[in-house]
Design a protein around this motif. Structure first.
Motif, PDB file in Angstrom:
ATOM      1  N   ALA A  24       0.842  -1.207   0.000  1.00  0.00           N
ATOM      2  CA  ALA A  24       0.000   0.000   0.000  1.00  0.00           C
ATOM      3  C   ALA A  24       0.873   1.252   0.000  1.00  0.00           C
ATOM      4  O   ALA A  24       0.430   2.329  -0.413  1.00  0.00           O
ATOM      5  CB  ALA A  24      -0.909  -0.003   1.229  1.00  0.00           C
ATOM      6  N   SER A  25       2.129   1.116   0.440  1.00  0.00           N
ATOM      7  CA  SER A  25       3.056   2.259   0.411  1.00  0.00           C
ATOM      8  C   SER A  25       3.862   2.290  -0.879  1.00  0.00           C
ATOM      9  O   SER A  25       4.853   3.019  -0.988  1.00  0.00           O
ATOM     10  CB  SER A  25       4.025   2.175   1.596  1.00  0.00           C
ATOM     11  OG  SER A  25       3.317   2.283   2.788  1.00  0.00           O
ATOM     12  N   ALA A  98      -5.953  -9.466   0.238  1.00  0.00           N
ATOM     13  CA  ALA A  98      -4.836  -8.518   0.380  1.00  0.00           C
ATOM     14  C   ALA A  98      -3.542  -9.010  -0.256  1.00  0.00           C
ATOM     15  O   ALA A  98      -2.759  -8.214  -0.778  1.00  0.00           O
ATOM     16  CB  ALA A  98      -4.589  -8.240   1.875  1.00  0.00           C
ATOM     17  N   VAL A  99      -3.293 -10.317  -0.186  1.00  0.00           N
ATOM     18  CA  VAL A  99      -2.026 -10.857  -0.701  1.00  0.00           C
ATOM     19  C   VAL A  99      -2.321 -12.132  -1.494  1.00  0.00           C
ATOM     20  O   VAL A  99      -1.906 -13.232  -1.122  1.00  0.00           O
ATOM     21  CB  VAL A  99      -1.046 -11.170   0.479  1.00  0.00           C
ATOM     22  CG1 VAL A  99       0.371 -11.375  -0.046  1.00  0.00           C
ATOM     23  CG2 VAL A  99      -1.059 -10.094   1.551  1.00  0.00           C
ATOM     24  N   PRO A 100      -3.050 -12.005  -2.615  1.00  0.00           N
ATOM     25  CA  PRO A 100      -3.495 -13.218  -3.321  1.00  0.00           C
ATOM     26  C   PRO A 100      -2.350 -14.031  -3.914  1.00  0.00           C
ATOM     27  O   PRO A 100      -2.531 -15.201  -4.227  1.00  0.00           O
ATOM     28  CB  PRO A 100      -4.408 -12.656  -4.424  1.00  0.00           C
ATOM     29  CG  PRO A 100      -4.033 -11.224  -4.567  1.00  0.00           C
ATOM     30  CD  PRO A 100      -3.512 -10.763  -3.239  1.00  0.00           C
ATOM     31  N   ASP A 101      -1.184 -13.402  -4.064  1.00  0.00           N
ATOM     32  CA  ASP A 101      -0.075 -14.094  -4.733  1.00  0.00           C
ATOM     33  C   ASP A 101       0.940 -14.674  -3.761  1.00  0.00           C
ATOM     34  O   ASP A 101       2.116 -14.832  -4.106  1.00  0.00           O
ATOM     35  CB  ASP A 101       0.626 -13.104  -5.670  1.00  0.00           C
ATOM     36  CG  ASP A 101       1.101 -11.857  -4.920  1.00  0.00           C
ATOM     37  OD1 ASP A 101       0.622 -11.616  -3.779  1.00  0.00           O
ATOM     38  OD2 ASP A 101       1.958 -11.131  -5.455  1.00  0.00           O
ATOM     39  N   VAL A 102       0.533 -15.015  -2.539  1.00  0.00           N
ATOM     40  CA  VAL A 102       1.492 -15.627  -1.596  1.00  0.00           C
ATOM     41  C   VAL A 102       2.117 -16.856  -2.246  1.00  0.00           C
ATOM     42  O   VAL A 102       1.411 -17.676  -2.833  1.00  0.00           O
ATOM     43  CB  VAL A 102       0.788 -16.068  -0.293  1.00  0.00           C
ATOM     44  CG1 VAL A 102       1.693 -16.967   0.533  1.00  0.00           C
ATOM     45  CG2 VAL A 102       0.381 -14.878   0.535  1.00  0.00           C
ATOM     46  N   ASP A 103       3.421 -16.963  -2.115  1.00  0.00           N
ATOM     47  CA  ASP A 103       4.153 -18.098  -2.686  1.00  0.00           C
ATOM     48  C   ASP A 103       4.280 -19.163  -1.597  1.00  0.00           C
ATOM     49  O   ASP A 103       4.798 -18.883  -0.518  1.00  0.00           O
ATOM     50  CB  ASP A 103       5.544 -17.598  -3.138  1.00  0.00           C
ATOM     51  CG  ASP A 103       6.278 -18.616  -3.976  1.00  0.00           C
ATOM     52  OD1 ASP A 103       6.203 -19.815  -3.649  1.00  0.00           O
ATOM     53  OD2 ASP A 103       6.945 -18.203  -4.942  1.00  0.00           O
ATOM     54  N   LEU A 104       3.784 -20.376  -1.878  1.00  0.00           N
ATOM     55  CA  LEU A 104       3.718 -21.412  -0.843  1.00  0.00           C
ATOM     56  C   LEU A 104       5.066 -22.076  -0.554  1.00  0.00           C
ATOM     57  O   LEU A 104       5.180 -22.847   0.391  1.00  0.00           O
ATOM     58  CB  LEU A 104       2.712 -22.497  -1.253  1.00  0.00           C
ATOM     59  CG  LEU A 104       1.260 -22.037  -1.398  1.00  0.00           C
ATOM     60  CD1 LEU A 104       0.381 -23.183  -1.856  1.00  0.00           C
ATOM     61  CD2 LEU A 104       0.738 -21.478  -0.082  1.00  0.00           C
ATOM     62  N   ARG A 105       6.065 -21.769  -1.356  1.00  0.00           N
ATOM     63  CA  ARG A 105       7.356 -22.426  -1.123  1.00  0.00           C
ATOM     64  C   ARG A 105       7.979 -21.966   0.198  1.00  0.00           C
ATOM     65  O   ARG A 105       7.806 -20.830   0.618  1.00  0.00           O
ATOM     66  CB  ARG A 105       8.320 -22.116  -2.275  1.00  0.00           C
ATOM     67  CG  ARG A 105       7.975 -22.892  -3.533  1.00  0.00           C
ATOM     68  CD  ARG A 105       8.855 -22.493  -4.680  1.00  0.00           C
ATOM     69  NE  ARG A 105       8.577 -21.127  -5.123  1.00  0.00           N
ATOM     70  CZ  ARG A 105       9.242 -20.495  -6.093  1.00  0.00           C
ATOM     71  NH1 ARG A 105      10.250 -21.096  -6.689  1.00  0.00           N
ATOM     72  NH2 ARG A 105       8.919 -19.273  -6.446  1.00  0.00           N
ATOM     73  N   MET A 379       2.276  -0.744   9.866  1.00  0.00           N
ATOM     74  CA  MET A 379       2.457   0.703   9.642  1.00  0.00           C
ATOM     75  C   MET A 379       3.900   1.127   9.891  1.00  0.00           C
ATOM     76  O   MET A 379       4.498   1.857   9.104  1.00  0.00           O
ATOM     77  CB  MET A 379       1.530   1.497  10.581  1.00  0.00           C
ATOM     78  CG  MET A 379       0.081   1.432  10.171  1.00  0.00           C
ATOM     79  SD  MET A 379      -1.011   2.090  11.428  1.00  0.00           S
ATOM     80  CE  MET A 379      -0.764   3.805  11.205  1.00  0.00           C
ATOM     81  N   GLU A 380       4.460   0.657  11.004  1.00  0.00           N
ATOM     82  CA  GLU A 380       5.821   1.050  11.375  1.00  0.00           C
ATOM     83  C   GLU A 380       6.834   0.534  10.350  1.00  0.00           C
ATOM     84  O   GLU A 380       7.732   1.261   9.917  1.00  0.00           O
ATOM     85  CB  GLU A 380       6.115   0.506  12.790  1.00  0.00           C
ATOM     86  CG  GLU A 380       7.552   0.508  13.227  1.00  0.00           C
ATOM     87  CD  GLU A 380       8.103   1.892  13.540  1.00  0.00           C
ATOM     88  OE1 GLU A 380       7.334   2.869  13.549  1.00  0.00           O
ATOM     89  OE2 GLU A 380       9.331   1.994  13.751  1.00  0.00           O
ATOM     90  N   LEU A 381       6.660  -0.712   9.944  1.00  0.00           N
ATOM     91  CA  LEU A 381       7.584  -1.303   8.966  1.00  0.00           C
ATOM     92  C   LEU A 381       7.529  -0.519   7.653  1.00  0.00           C
ATOM     93  O   LEU A 381       8.557  -0.093   7.112  1.00  0.00           O
ATOM     94  CB  LEU A 381       7.192  -2.771   8.727  1.00  0.00           C
ATOM     95  CG  LEU A 381       7.982  -3.498   7.652  1.00  0.00           C
ATOM     96  CD1 LEU A 381       9.386  -3.828   8.150  1.00  0.00           C
ATOM     97  CD2 LEU A 381       7.273  -4.792   7.231  1.00  0.00           C
ATOM     98  N   ALA A 382       6.320  -0.308   7.134  1.00  0.00           N
ATOM     99  CA  ALA A 382       6.173   0.353   5.834  1.00  0.00           C
ATOM    100  C   ALA A 382       6.698   1.792   5.894  1.00  0.00           C
ATOM    101  O   ALA A 382       7.360   2.268   4.967  1.00  0.00           O
ATOM    102  CB  ALA A 382       4.711   0.327   5.411  1.00  0.00           C
TER     103      ALA A 382
END
Ligand SMILES: Cc1cc2nc3c(=O)[nH]c(=O)nc-3n(C[C@H](O)[C@H](O)[C@H](O)COP(=O)(O)OP(=O)(O)OC[C@H]3O[C@@H](n4cnc5c(N)ncnc54)[C@H](O)[C@@H]3O)c2cc1C
Length: 396
Positions: A24-25, A98-105, A379-382
């Motif tokens: 989002a940032s 929010a994160v539909p492309d999570v990689d399962l590996r 929020m803090e990380l972004a």
């Protein structure tokens, strides 16, 4: 070797929220992990969340992916306390939105690579990453007291080793611990037809939620309680403000943190514990195999012979148990009692390597042990990644 800006390892509440806030940032982030796997596989079926409704939303930059939105979309089917299976469905819905492309590996290695980091995946793929955010939870930190280290898992297992407790039907089970996990496991075991006894080291039990009325006094309640729901009156407000909490002397922080997250059961469990033997002031001093049974010796000189012992003994953070962190990284990481020492943006002493969730609680307080800390963490990380020079060097 390909490269990316930020790699987020973990698809539980912290990893999902972190990825959502970074993106989002405008920050490119790749996310890895099995969505909500710890909740779905390593917590007991039939469990309810101890955290209340307001404290169980996964942080979302649009504030749209709340439990309320999920309930409204799917129908009014989430009870209070929140059943585990419903929370898992909520988390999976959050992930798809929010994160539909999570990689399962799985990530098998994180190591240094010039000024950045190198990530290796389970199928051997490697790529460079400017930053890596570790949000891999508490699973590897399950604590087995030394008395049980030599006992095979068939006789003494940690609570995280089980999804279904009904396999203990008809069995005598000793539960070690005095917190929510011990009490809820005891209730579930009794309901499954087992014969549980809870052995508690302390002389008394703590309960949360006994004074529900105090939370319903409108503006007066707001003065003393944060909706993050971590800790009693007053402490609840302080813990909900990690930047403020960090400013206090370490000794004070430790005391407040202990008070906020000391072992305690939810008050709604008490009626379900009727008929369960709870032995207070009973410390285990020895455990030994006796044929197919387990003999437990207690400090008061008494013994128990049981079919199984369930260790509801909590989690002790020790970064060296994150097997994917290269030994050379671990050697350079500044830690205290196994926790990483983190600065703004959850960054460790290795530039570009960040930790979220319980490992971040030594630096940012006990809020980070709970889902209610995901909004602050994201929020803090972004904010910090967006404003650092490292991130503005490009985005690919
Ligand atoms: C019995 C029990 C009850 C609890 N009840 C509550 C509650 O009511 N409310 C509350 O707020 N908290 C509760 N907690 C605490 C809860 O565990 C944390 O709040 C929450 O799990 C933190 O989320 P997380 O994202 O840090 O980790 P997790 O949810 O554990 O997610 C870890 C993620 O990392 C991934 N992963 C791990 N290793 C790798 C790897 N090498 N490569 C790729 N991916 C990897 C996993 O697949 C998973 O997706 C409870 C804990 C327990 C044990």
């Amino acid at each position: 070797m390909s490269s990316c800006n930020v790699t987020v390892i973990g698809a539980g509440p912290y990893g999902l929220a972190a990825t959502a806030y970074l993106r989002a940032s405008g920050i490119e982030a790749r996310a890895f992990g099995e969505p909500m796997a710890f909740w779905a596989n390593q917590m007991p079926a039939g469990m309810c969340l101890r955290s209340n409704w307001e404290a169980s939303h996964i942080g979302d930059p649009r504030r749209a992916l709340t439990l309320d939105a999920f309930r409204d979309l799917k129908g009014n089917h989430i009870g209070k306390p929140i059943p585990l299976d419903r929370f898992v469905h909520y988390g999976l819905w959050y992930q798809r939105e929010a994160v539909p492309d999570v990689d399962l590996r799985r990530v098998t290695r994180v190591e240094q690579n010039g000024n950045g980091l190198k990530v290796t995946l389970s199928d051997g793929e490697q790529f460079a990453s400017r930053r890596v955010v570790v949000a891999t939870g508490i699973g590897p930190f399950a604590y087995r007291p030394k008395e049980f280290l030599a006992i095979p898992r068939e006789l003494a297992s940690h609570a995280v080793d089980h999804r279904y407790l009904n396999k203990f039907r008809g069995k005598k089970v000793a539960i070690i611990g005095g917190g929510q996990s011990a009490m809820e496991s005891a209730a579930l075991l009794k309901e499954a037809g087992a014969e549980p006894e809870v052995l508690v080291r302390e002389a008394s039990l703590n309960w949360v939620g006994l004074h529900a009325r105090l939370h319903r006094l409108g503006p007066i309640s707001k003065l003393f309680y944060s909706n993050r729901d971590v800790g009693p009156a007053g402490i609840s407000k302080l813990v909900a403000a990690p930047h403020l909490f960090r400013r206090f002397p370490r000794e004070f922080q430790d005391k407040v943190a202990y008070r906020a997250i000391r072992p305690a059961g939810a008050a709604w469990l008490r009626p379900r514990l009727a008929g369960v033997k709870i032995s207070l002031g009973h410390k285990v001093v020895e455990a030994a195999e006796k044929g197919s049974l387990l003999q437990i010796k207690l400090q008061d000189g008494t013994e128990r012979l049981v079919d199984h012992c369930l260790l509801a003994t909590g989690f002790r953070v020790d970064l060296s148990l994150y097997a994917f962190l290269a030994p050379s990284l671990l050697q350079q990481l500044r830690t205290v009692d196994g926790f990483p020492v983190l600065s703004r943006g959850f960054e460790s002493s290795i530039p570009g390597l960040h930790f979220l969730g319980k490992p971040a609680s030594w630096s940012f307080g006990p809020l980070l042990c709970f889902v209610s800390g995901t909004e602050f963490a994201g929020m803090e990380l972004a904010r910090v990644v967006k404003h650092s020079r490292k991130a503005t060097n490009g985005n690919g």
